[in-house]
Design a protein around this motif. Structure first.
Motif, PDB file in Angstrom:
ATOM      1  N   UNK A 249      19.058  10.875  41.637  1.00 17.64           N
ATOM      2  CA  UNK A 249      18.898  12.287  41.274  1.00 17.64           C
ATOM      3  C   UNK A 249      19.303  12.438  39.823  1.00 17.64           C
ATOM      4  N   UNK A 250      18.515  13.198  39.061  1.00 21.78           N
ATOM      5  CA  UNK A 250      18.803  13.429  37.640  1.00 21.78           C
ATOM      6  C   UNK A 250      18.881  14.926  37.404  1.00 21.78           C
ATOM      7  N   UNK A 251      20.026  15.360  36.877  1.00 23.76           N
ATOM      8  CA  UNK A 251      20.248  16.794  36.665  1.00 23.76           C
ATOM      9  C   UNK A 251      20.745  17.012  35.229  1.00 23.76           C
ATOM     10  N   UNK A 252      19.798  17.311  34.346  1.00 20.62           N
ATOM     11  CA  UNK A 252      20.110  17.523  32.936  1.00 20.62           C
ATOM     12  C   UNK A 252      19.769  18.967  32.559  1.00 20.62           C
ATOM     13  N   UNK A 253      20.728  19.752  32.061  1.00 19.60           N
ATOM     14  CA  UNK A 253      20.424  21.130  31.642  1.00 19.60           C
ATOM     15  C   UNK A 253      19.338  21.151  30.573  1.00 19.60           C
ATOM     16  N   UNK A 254      18.365  22.048  30.688  1.00 16.86           N
ATOM     17  CA  UNK A 254      17.272  22.122  29.705  1.00 16.86           C
ATOM     18  C   UNK A 254      17.764  22.235  28.264  1.00 16.86           C
ATOM     19  N   UNK A 255      18.908  22.900  28.074  1.00 12.86           N
ATOM     20  CA  UNK A 255      19.448  23.078  26.722  1.00 12.86           C
ATOM     21  C   UNK A 255      19.775  21.749  26.057  1.00 12.86           C
ATOM     22  N   UNK A 256      20.147  20.733  26.858  1.00 12.34           N
ATOM     23  CA  UNK A 256      20.564  19.447  26.308  1.00 12.34           C
ATOM     24  C   UNK A 256      19.407  18.457  26.147  1.00 12.34           C
TER      25      UNK A 256
ATOM     26  N   UNK B 101      23.445   9.333  40.701  1.00 14.35           N
ATOM     27  CA  UNK B 101      23.197  10.670  40.172  1.00 14.35           C
ATOM     28  C   UNK B 101      23.559  10.693  38.690  1.00 14.35           C
ATOM     29  N   UNK B 102      22.694  11.281  37.876  1.00 14.43           N
ATOM     30  CA  UNK B 102      22.927  11.376  36.434  1.00 14.43           C
ATOM     31  C   UNK B 102      23.047  12.850  36.066  1.00 14.43           C
ATOM     32  N   UNK B 103      24.157  13.196  35.416  1.00  9.89           N
ATOM     33  CA  UNK B 103      24.385  14.585  35.018  1.00  9.89           C
ATOM     34  C   UNK B 103      24.791  14.645  33.550  1.00  9.89           C
ATOM     35  N   UNK B 104      24.691  15.830  32.979  1.00  7.97           N
ATOM     36  CA  UNK B 104      25.138  16.048  31.598  1.00  7.97           C
ATOM     37  C   UNK B 104      25.795  17.419  31.512  1.00  7.97           C
ATOM     38  N   UNK B 105      26.820  17.510  30.659  1.00  7.68           N
ATOM     39  CA  UNK B 105      27.570  18.762  30.519  1.00  7.68           C
ATOM     40  C   UNK B 105      27.940  18.959  29.053  1.00  7.68           C
ATOM     41  N   UNK B 106      27.859  20.191  28.609  1.00  7.07           N
ATOM     42  CA  UNK B 106      28.188  20.518  27.226  1.00  7.07           C
ATOM     43  C   UNK B 106      29.546  21.192  27.157  1.00  7.07           C
TER      44      UNK B 106
ATOM     45  N   UNK C 245      29.687  16.458  24.235  1.00  5.67           N
ATOM     46  CA  UNK C 245      28.705  16.407  25.323  1.00  5.67           C
ATOM     47  C   UNK C 245      29.064  15.198  26.180  1.00  5.67           C
ATOM     48  N   UNK C 246      29.089  15.384  27.481  1.00  7.48           N
ATOM     49  CA  UNK C 246      29.417  14.303  28.409  1.00  7.48           C
ATOM     50  C   UNK C 246      28.223  14.018  29.307  1.00  7.48           C
ATOM     51  N   UNK C 247      27.840  12.748  29.378  1.00 14.76           N
ATOM     52  CA  UNK C 247      26.797  12.300  30.300  1.00 14.76           C
ATOM     53  C   UNK C 247      27.455  11.371  31.310  1.00 14.76           C
ATOM     54  N   UNK C 248      27.223  11.609  32.598  1.00 10.12           N
ATOM     55  CA  UNK C 248      27.877  10.815  33.641  1.00 10.12           C
ATOM     56  C   UNK C 248      26.847  10.124  34.532  1.00 10.12           C
ATOM     57  N   UNK C 249      27.194   8.900  34.938  1.00  9.29           N
ATOM     58  CA  UNK C 249      26.419   8.157  35.933  1.00  9.29           C
ATOM     59  C   UNK C 249      27.324   8.003  37.150  1.00  9.29           C
TER      60      UNK C 249
END
Length: 399
Positions: free
Chosen positions: A275-282, A314-319, A324-328
């Motif tokens: 699952x990949x969940x990246x906010x459109x802003x990033x 699961x891949x996520x990103x947070x600002x 900016x943090x990207x997690x696996x």
């Protein structure tokens, strides 16, 4: 011991101390380097010479070959080729009239002149040294070769070290401060050069034409899944071979990660979900390419593969405000102790080592992030146990 000899010993000790302060710079040069007296005696072996030079060229242990000693007494910087075609240079350390030392180094082939290495008469040397032909051939084969720009950088480093030693003997604070600044500049130049030369250089047209040919064969054989996999691999390689000194959007990175995971999904079938969940802003955030793939690969190898039932990634990103943090995130069985130790000591990731060589993808990725953004950013581990692992990347927030 006379006062003159005592003074020389004191100066030699001071010189060696100056050299120790430059260990970080010496480690970047990656060439043989010695501190020698005017008669060719090696006083300090900063980096060992090739076995070829030791066994074939040196008349006795601890004394340089005649190709060096013929320049004894020179007051100028010299670069020359030895009788076997190796690049060498000499930098005099000017102290006083009756006390002359030299930093000598090189003993590598310029890659454009590598043909000279294969012109060495192995049979003649074997007879001359009363050694087996196999041993001589092995010694010849062990001689390193470098690009001209790398040799030139090494030459600059040795010149800087020579100046630093001379100035340390004079104890002029302003000069030492100036040299310290130049040292930092040289270190950065060498790091940039290493980064440039660490990327894979291949003929992309050959690779892609071959893959496309295979894909077309798969199509005519009605192996449509194979055809699709080959085109995915071709896209991944094309992305990986792009200019790595440039930044790419996170969206582009994720597109290629999807192709990588698609290939793995075909391999693992229902043992792998993602699952990949990246906010459109990033999505427009710019990063070095291929920084997620090594982390995901480690999650597959160490977390998912050992479990009979498989797992998920699961891949996520947070600002944040400044980052900016990207997690696996995976629900595998966690990293082995050695890999976990490497990841939890981020300073080890940036230094080449035996343990790092076994995790070259993670080490290279961490060094690349630090190269682009600074030492405060890179890979970290949030958790890793029997319930799974969370590995993150911290990057600066450019917004």
């Amino acid at each position: 011991m006379t006062s003159q000899h005592l003074l020389r010993d004191i100066r030699l000790k001071k010189i060696n101390n100056s050299i120790k302060d430059l260990n970080s710079l010496l480690s970047l040069s990656k060439i043989p380097l010695h501190l020698v007296s005017s008669d060719g005696v090696i006083l300090t072996e900063l980096s060992p010479p090739p076995d070829f030079c030791k066994c074939i060229c040196q008349k006795s242990e601890g004394v340089l070959c005649e190709d060096y000693t013929c320049y004894s007494g020179t007051q100028n910087d010299i670069r020359f080729n030895c009788r076997f075609g190796l690049q060498n240079f000499i930098f005099p350390i000017k102290i006083e009239q009756d006390f002359q030392l030299y930093l000598v180094g090189g003993q590598v082939y310029n890659r454009q002149a590598i043909y000279k290495k294969y012109m060495i008469n192995v049979d003649s040397l074997a007879r001359e040294k009363n050694q087996s032909r196999e041993l001589i051939a092995k010694l010849v084969g062990s001689i390193k070769n470098m690009e001209e720009d790398q040799i030139s950088f090494c030459e600059q480093i040795v010149k800087y070290i020579t100046l630093n030693i001379s100035e340390s003997l004079k104890s002029t604070n302003i000069k030492i401060a100036q040299l310290s600044f130049e040292k930092n500049m040289l270190e950065q130049k060498v790091k940039d050069l290493q980064m440039k030369n660490s990327f894979l250089v291949v003929n992309p047209h050959f690779v892609f034409n071959t893959l496309n040919t295979i894909a077309r064969i798969a199509y005519f054989e009605k192996s449509y899944k194979t055809e699709e996999l080959i085109y995915c691999l071709s896209d991944l390689l094309r992305y990986n071979l792009k200019q790595n000194d440039k930044l790419h959007t996170l969206q582009k990175e994720i597109e290629n990660i999807k192709k990588y995971l698609y290939i793995q999904k075909i391999r693992f079938k229902n043992r792998l979900n993602y699952e990949i969940n990246i906010p459109p802003k990033l999505e427009t955030y710019r990063i070095p390419n291929m920084i997620l793939q090594p982390i995901i690969e480690n999650a597959l190898i160490h977390g998912i593969m050992p479990k009979h039932e498989g797992g998920s990634i699961r891949i996520t990103a947070k600002e944040g405000i400044d980052y900016v943090t990207i997690k696996v995130i995976d629900n595998g069985q966690g990293f082995p102790a050695e890999t976990l130790s490497l990841l939890t000591h981020s300073d080890q990731l940036s230094e080449p080592s035996l343990s790092c060589s076994k995790n070259i993808g993670l080490c290279s990725t961490d060094r690349r992030i630090k190269h682009f953004f600074g030492e405060t950013y890179g890979i970290y581990i949030e958790k890793s146990d029997s319930s799974g692992s969370i590995v993150g990347i911290t990057l600066p927030n450019s917004t």
